[in-house]
Design an enzyme around this catalytic site. Structure first.
Site, PDB file in Angstrom:
ATOM      1  CB  CYS A 114      -0.938   0.010   1.195  1.00  0.00           C
ATOM      2  SG  CYS A 114      -2.149  -1.305   1.117  1.00  0.00           S
ATOM      3  CG  HIS A 250      -3.139   3.621   2.035  1.00  0.00           C
ATOM      4  ND1 HIS A 250      -3.626   3.249   0.803  1.00  0.00           N
ATOM      5  CD2 HIS A 250      -3.195   2.515   2.818  1.00  0.00           C
ATOM      6  CE1 HIS A 250      -3.951   1.961   0.839  1.00  0.00           C
ATOM      7  NE2 HIS A 250      -3.708   1.497   2.053  1.00  0.00           N
ATOM      8  CG  ASN A 280      -6.543  -0.668   1.019  1.00  0.00           C
ATOM      9  OD1 ASN A 280      -5.842  -0.168   0.149  1.00  0.00           O
ATOM     10  ND2 ASN A 280      -6.037  -1.212   2.103  1.00  0.00           N
TER      11      ASN A 280
HETATM   12  N1  ACO Z   1     -18.292  -8.637   8.551  1.00  0.00           N
HETATM   13  C1  ACO Z   1     -18.744  -8.949   9.776  1.00  0.00           C
HETATM   14  N2  ACO Z   1     -17.917  -9.271  10.792  1.00  0.00           N
HETATM   15  C2  ACO Z   1     -16.597  -9.283  10.537  1.00  0.00           C
HETATM   16  C3  ACO Z   1     -16.068  -8.973   9.275  1.00  0.00           C
HETATM   17  C4  ACO Z   1     -16.973  -8.645   8.253  1.00  0.00           C
HETATM   18  N3  ACO Z   1     -16.575  -8.329   6.997  1.00  0.00           N
HETATM   19  N4  ACO Z   1     -14.725  -9.057   9.323  1.00  0.00           N
HETATM   20  C5  ACO Z   1     -14.422  -9.424  10.584  1.00  0.00           C
HETATM   21  N5  ACO Z   1     -15.551  -9.560  11.323  1.00  0.00           N
HETATM   22  C6  ACO Z   1     -15.687  -9.930  12.722  1.00  0.00           C
HETATM   23  C7  ACO Z   1     -14.505 -10.723  13.226  1.00  0.00           C
HETATM   24  O1  ACO Z   1     -14.618 -12.094  12.901  1.00  0.00           O
HETATM   25  C8  ACO Z   1     -14.625 -10.490  14.711  1.00  0.00           C
HETATM   26  O2  ACO Z   1     -15.599 -11.344  15.236  1.00  0.00           O
HETATM   27  P1  ACO Z   1     -15.422 -12.031  16.692  1.00  0.00           P
HETATM   28  O3  ACO Z   1     -15.334 -10.885  17.652  1.00  0.00           O
HETATM   29  O4  ACO Z   1     -16.639 -12.874  16.808  1.00  0.00           O
HETATM   30  O5  ACO Z   1     -14.136 -12.797  16.580  1.00  0.00           O
HETATM   31  C9  ACO Z   1     -15.153  -9.059  14.811  1.00  0.00           C
HETATM   32  O6  ACO Z   1     -15.710  -8.753  13.512  1.00  0.00           O
HETATM   33  C10 ACO Z   1     -14.074  -8.033  15.115  1.00  0.00           C
HETATM   34  O7  ACO Z   1     -12.953  -8.273  14.257  1.00  0.00           O
HETATM   35  P2  ACO Z   1     -11.678  -7.341  14.236  1.00  0.00           P
HETATM   36  O8  ACO Z   1     -10.701  -7.896  13.257  1.00  0.00           O
HETATM   37  O9  ACO Z   1     -11.214  -7.122  15.639  1.00  0.00           O
HETATM   38  O10 ACO Z   1     -12.351  -5.998  13.678  1.00  0.00           O
HETATM   39  P3  ACO Z   1     -11.713  -4.586  13.492  1.00  0.00           P
HETATM   40  O11 ACO Z   1     -12.544  -3.588  14.152  1.00  0.00           O
HETATM   41  O12 ACO Z   1     -10.237  -4.594  13.779  1.00  0.00           O
HETATM   42  O13 ACO Z   1     -11.889  -4.346  11.909  1.00  0.00           O
HETATM   43  C11 ACO Z   1     -10.513  -4.398   9.931  1.00  0.00           C
HETATM   44  C12 ACO Z   1     -11.279  -5.229  10.989  1.00  0.00           C
HETATM   45  C13 ACO Z   1     -11.524  -3.586   9.183  1.00  0.00           C
HETATM   46  C14 ACO Z   1      -9.809  -5.375   8.996  1.00  0.00           C
HETATM   47  C15 ACO Z   1      -9.492  -3.482  10.620  1.00  0.00           C
HETATM   48  O14 ACO Z   1      -8.757  -4.198  11.577  1.00  0.00           O
HETATM   49  C16 ACO Z   1      -8.504  -2.840   9.671  1.00  0.00           C
HETATM   50  O15 ACO Z   1      -8.853  -1.969   8.892  1.00  0.00           O
HETATM   51  N6  ACO Z   1      -7.195  -3.191   9.754  1.00  0.00           N
HETATM   52  C17 ACO Z   1      -6.113  -2.501   9.052  1.00  0.00           C
HETATM   53  C18 ACO Z   1      -6.050  -2.851   7.590  1.00  0.00           C
HETATM   54  C19 ACO Z   1      -4.857  -2.152   6.970  1.00  0.00           C
HETATM   55  O16 ACO Z   1      -4.631  -0.978   7.173  1.00  0.00           O
HETATM   56  N7  ACO Z   1      -4.038  -2.893   6.235  1.00  0.00           N
HETATM   57  C20 ACO Z   1      -2.811  -2.298   5.719  1.00  0.00           C
HETATM   58  C21 ACO Z   1      -2.939  -1.939   4.328  1.00  0.00           C
HETATM   59  S1  ACO Z   1      -3.306  -3.335   3.308  1.00  0.00           S
HETATM   60  C22 ACO Z   1      -1.903  -3.695   2.325  1.00  0.00           C
HETATM   61  O17 ACO Z   1      -0.841  -3.210   2.532  1.00  0.00           O
HETATM   62  C23 ACO Z   1      -2.052  -4.719   1.215  1.00  0.00           C
END
Ligand code: ACO
Length: 323
Positions: A114, A250, A280
């Site tokens: 990214c 980003h 993203n």
């Molecule tokens: N729909 C419904 N529920 C979901 C989904 C979904 N699409 N995805 C995850 N959940 C659930 C999980 O299973 C979890 O359930 P549980 O509590 O029963 O285990 C719950 O939601 C919470 O999951 P978290 O992973 O803790 O959720 P979070 O609030 O952290 O959001 C997200 C997840 C959106 C992925 C976030 O962590 C994020 O944006 N992370 C950073 C991503 C990023 O910046 N990546 C770098 C760039 S990418 C690259 O370089 C290629």
């Protein structure tokens, strides 16, 4: 030493729109969860025949048209991408040929996930500052849909496809003022695509070519790291938060973007946000956002822009740009 000044921007999004509601039919998710946790409502996805290079070509042509520049005069093209068309030739070599740049000019891809566009911008800026190039195309282009596991709700709802391009030209007037790049390879298990040539034939069959991410852990590190890079960029330029006109971040998650804006004490009206419509798009997200805000007239000549990214590697970086 010359400045590298932005003289044109362009972008391209594939036609096909995939909404959150469409994804409800694929995985156990909801429009509400995706919007609340990420800020994403829809994303674009390439057609069967479209490649990263195809998107880059259109974005590049748009940027050249805005700069009113003949491609034959461009002497450097760098593409930030983690979804290149082929292992080699680089996507940049293919685009160089397709848009009519002169044979013999410099063309290569940069792999920094990214952060790919910021890394490419840094390199092009150094070329121009030291006289190695006078006119450069810097592109972020991605087909993230091709490396998604459409059964994994933790990743498939996040990403989209697209391309953004910037023309940089040597100038006495200020342009790119500073760039700041970093990487830390010790967190590979938090964000990676297992597929690769190093896997050998067995590995290719065993492990799919799709993104694996421990999102919540990545999220926390991203917020912390981007806070630090904001400080680093301001300090290096003897600036304060009030000096920044626009944050062009980003677009990974609206909550990450809001945290960085808070750090800068910048109202969200001064933050270019495309995440709702684009998702993203990895290395493409910053040049896409830049092009949107320049074309709709929000970003004007003379404005001071802070660009920042965090991504797989981990890699992260920023650029301070006088537009
Ligand atoms: N729909 C419904 N529920 C979901 C989904 C979904 N699409 N995805 C995850 N959940 C659930 C999980 O299973 C979890 O359930 P549980 O509590 O029963 O285990 C719950 O939601 C919470 O999951 P978290 O992973 O803790 O959720 P979070 O609030 O952290 O959001 C997200 C997840 C959106 C992925 C976030 O962590 C994020 O944006 N992370 C950073 C991503 C990023 O910046 N990546 C770098 C760039 S990418 C690259 O370089 C290629």
């Amino acid at each position: 030493m010359s400045y590298a000044r932005i003289t044109g921007t362009g972008s391209y999004l594939p036609e096909k729109v995939v909404t959150n509601v469409d994804l409800e039919n694929l995985v156990d998710t909801s429009d509400r969860w995706i919007q609340e946790r990420t800020g994403i409502a829809e994303r674009r996805v390439v057609a069967e025949h479209e490649t990263c290079g195809d998107l880059a070509v259109i974005a590049a042509r748009e940027a050249l048209a805005m700069a009113d520049l003949d491609p034959a005069l461009v002497d450097l093209i760098i593409i930030g991408t983690c979804t290149p068309d082929r292992v080699f030739p680089s996507t940049a070599c293919m685009v160089q040929n397709r848009i009519g740049m002169a044979p013999g000019t410099v063309a290569f891809d940069v792999s920094a996930a990214c952060s790919g566009f910021i890394f490419a911008l840094d390199i092009a800026n150094r070329f121009i500052a030291t006289g190695g190039a006078r006119r450069a195309l810097v592109i972020g282009a991605e087909t993230m849909s091709r490396i998604l596991d459409w059964n994994d709700r933790g990743t498939c709802v996040l990403f989209g496809d697209g391309a953004g391009a910037v023309v940089l030209e040597a100038s006495d007037e200020p342009g790119v003022l500073s760039t700041h790049l970093h990487a830390d390879g010790s967190h590979e298990e938090l964000l990676y695509v297992p597929w690769g040539v190093g896997q050998g034939y067995d590995g290719l069959e065993r492990e799919g070519g799709t993104i694996r991410m421990r999102g919540n852990e990545v999220f926390k590190i991203a917020v912390r790291t981007l806070g630090r890079i904001v400080d680093e960029t301001l300090e290096a330029n003897n600036l304060t938060r009030e000096d920044i006109d626009w944050l062009v971040p980003h677009q990974a998650n609206i909550r990450i973007i809001e945290a960085t804006a808070r750090k800068l004490e910048l109202p969200m009206e001064r933050v270019v946000q495309t995440i709702r419509e684009h998702g993203n798009t990895s290395a493409a997200s910053i040049p896409l956002a830049l092009d949107v805000a320049i074309r709709d007239g929000r970003i004007r000549r003379g404005d001071l822009l802070l660009l920042e990214a965090f991504g797989g590697g981990f890699t992260w970086g920023s650029a301070l740009v006088r537009y």
